[in-house]
Scaffold this active site. Structure first.
Site, PDB file in Angstrom:
ATOM      1  N   ASP A 109       0.856  -1.181   0.000  1.00 61.03           N
ATOM      2  CA  ASP A 109       0.000   0.000   0.000  1.00 61.03           C
ATOM      3  C   ASP A 109       0.890   1.228   0.000  1.00 61.03           C
ATOM      4  O   ASP A 109       2.099   1.122   0.200  1.00 61.03           O
ATOM      5  CB  ASP A 109      -0.948   0.010   1.212  1.00 61.03           C
ATOM      6  N   ASP A 136       4.642   1.193  -5.623  1.00 61.14           N
ATOM      7  CA  ASP A 136       3.831   0.793  -6.761  1.00 61.14           C
ATOM      8  C   ASP A 136       3.855  -0.725  -6.926  1.00 61.14           C
ATOM      9  O   ASP A 136       4.905  -1.316  -7.181  1.00 61.14           O
ATOM     10  CB  ASP A 136       4.387   1.474  -8.016  1.00 61.14           C
ATOM     11  N   ASP A 159      -9.441   0.995  -5.983  1.00 60.16           N
ATOM     12  CA  ASP A 159     -10.087   2.233  -6.402  1.00 60.16           C
ATOM     13  C   ASP A 159     -10.893   1.965  -7.670  1.00 60.16           C
ATOM     14  O   ASP A 159     -10.339   1.520  -8.681  1.00 60.16           O
ATOM     15  CB  ASP A 159      -9.014   3.299  -6.669  1.00 60.16           C
ATOM     16  N   LYS A 163     -15.414   7.539 -12.865  1.00 60.37           N
ATOM     17  CA  LYS A 163     -15.634   8.350 -14.056  1.00 60.37           C
ATOM     18  C   LYS A 163     -15.082   7.641 -15.292  1.00 60.37           C
ATOM     19  O   LYS A 163     -13.991   7.079 -15.253  1.00 60.37           O
ATOM     20  CB  LYS A 163     -14.981   9.714 -13.892  1.00 60.37           C
ATOM     21  N   ARG A 233     -14.391  -3.238   7.914  1.00 62.55           N
ATOM     22  CA  ARG A 233     -15.187  -2.092   8.325  1.00 62.55           C
ATOM     23  C   ARG A 233     -15.672  -1.310   7.099  1.00 62.55           C
ATOM     24  O   ARG A 233     -16.829  -0.898   7.032  1.00 62.55           O
ATOM     25  CB  ARG A 233     -14.349  -1.198   9.238  1.00 62.55           C
TER      26      ARG A 233
END
Length: 253
Positions: A109, A136, A159, A163, A233
């Site tokens: 991460d 990365d 993610d 869009k 969570r």
């Protein structure tokens, strides 16, 4: 012009943790590409900072792309290694590591508070089978992981880049699967989960079309959440809002 005489040159930024995760570990050593992640900046708590300062030299690594990792040396054993891309605050990673001590988890991460939190959880749970990587994940896979070295790959709630103009930034794309297939050993499981339905459909489409992966579901659809993946969570918040969570489990063939 020397740096001292150049008033427009920005001074080099001093890392928050000199011996910890670096802001851009790969630097300019590898070509830039479309990023599939968005770095998040949030406050590091005192406990997270303490964990990073003490434990990063032991259990952390920067993805600099300059060497191939010896995973046996990294973990101190020859247990199978699963790569997890994007672990958030690390609660689910820590639980999976505790539930399956015979599997090593290399967790990647770019979120510093999450890195500190996972290190803290690993120490509290005496989880010697967790290593935390910063940077990365593509550079890690391409430059630092040997072929057929991984027993599994987990991509939970990446993610979604909702869009349309950002869809090219989504991680699960044919090019990523081409790379992942070379690093996963035959029979390894690629496990994805998302609560963004359009992304779930895209994942299913590109995974189904890839010749090196086959769906574990005989009906070719989504899988129920397996017992080894904890309810996070973040996931619980999505379910409370009426989101539908999709799991995909594909074998590397």
């Amino acid at each position: 012009m020397s740096d001292a005489l150049n008033p427009h040159r920005r001074p080099a930024r001093t890392p928050r943790f000199p011996d910890g995760p670096q802001p851009d570990p790969a630097g300019s050593h590898h070509e830039r590409r479309i990023r599939s992640f968005q770095p998040r900046r949030s406050r590091v708590t005192a406990g997270q900072a303490d964990a990073i300062e003490r434990l990063w030299p032991l259990w952390g690594l920067d993805i600099d792309g300059r060497r191939t990792l010896d995973l046996t040396e990294l973990f101190g054993n020859d247990h199978p290694v699963v790569l997890e891309i994007g672990f958030g605050m690390g609660e689910a990673t820590a639980q999976m590591a505790g539930d399956d001590p015979g599997t090593n988890i290399l967790a990647v991460d770019v979120h510093t508070p999450g890195q500190g939190n996972l290190l803290n959880l690993a120490e509290k749970g005496r989880l010697t089978n967790v290593r935390v990587a910063n940077g990365d994940a593509i550079i890690l896979l391409r430059e630092m992981i040997a072929p057929d070295a991984l027993a599994g790959l987990r991509v939970y709630f990446p993610d979604p880049w909702p869009k349309k103009r950002h869809h090219k930034r989504r991680l699960i794309q044919p090019e990523f699967l081409d790379l992942a297939a070379t690093r996963l050993r035959p029979g390894a499981v690629l496990h994805c989960a998302t609560d963004w339905e359009p992304y779930a459909e895209q994942m299913l489409e590109v995974l189904t079309a890839h010749p090196r992966f086959v769906n574990t579901r005989s009906d070719g659809g989504f899988a129920p959440r397996p017992g080894f993946r904890p309810l996070t969570r973040f996931e619980g918040q999505g379910l409370d809002k009426g989101h539908v969570v999709r799991d995909l489990l594909f074998l590397r063939v």
